[in-house]
Design an enzyme around this catalytic site. Sequence first.
Site, short mmCIF file in Angstrom:
data_model
loop_
_atom_site.label_atom_id
_atom_site.label_comp_id
_atom_site.label_asym_id
_atom_site.label_seq_id
_atom_site.Cartn_x
_atom_site.Cartn_y
_atom_site.Cartn_z
CG ASN A 108 -1.72 1.24 1.41
OD1 ASN A 108 -1.85 2.05 0.50
ND2 ASN A 108 -2.28 1.40 2.60
CB CYS A 116 -2.63 -1.16 5.06
SG CYS A 116 -1.29 -0.02 5.44
CG HIS A 117 -3.95 1.39 10.55
ND1 HIS A 117 -3.95 2.36 9.55
CD2 HIS A 117 -4.97 1.70 11.39
CE1 HIS A 117 -4.92 3.21 9.79
NE2 HIS A 117 -5.56 2.85 10.89
CD GLU A 144 -8.19 4.03 12.87
OE1 GLU A 144 -8.89 3.01 12.68
OE2 GLU A 144 -7.54 4.58 11.96
#
Length: 151
Positions: A108, A116-117, A144
């Site tokens: 990515n 992508c995490h 997050e």
Amino acid sequence: MPMIAVETQFGCLGVEETDGAITRLVWNGTNKEPNTPLLKEAAAQLTAYDEGRLEQFDLPYHVDGSEFQRQVCDLMFAIPFGETRTYGDIAKELGQPAQPVGRACGANPIPVIIPCHRILAANSLGGFSGQGGIETKVALLRHERAAGLLI
């Protein structure tokens, strides 16, 4: 290519623009003029994300890669803030094996913005190609509030 550098808790992120689209994000970025309106907006959105005020990036992006690579990136981009998927989930959606999905995630070119995490292995966190490796992935997931799955 023009690039803008943004200091965040995850490091100094450099965002690059090509032909009116975000094409790359790197750690240890530097400012390379001109600072276009799109790069200024990307910097503002990254700052808002870093400060917890933004959950979904709204930036035009272009992934220079195969059709499969672009499909994987589009599916990653659609994963909501604070949620995760597995390589297998993405593979199933595309009708492909999980291993090529893992390679596409690792390739990515616009991490964080294309999150992508948020992609995990079936029985582990999987990898992360950004600076700091898995520790940075964990920091992004904690930011997050997806860290409950890390305990």
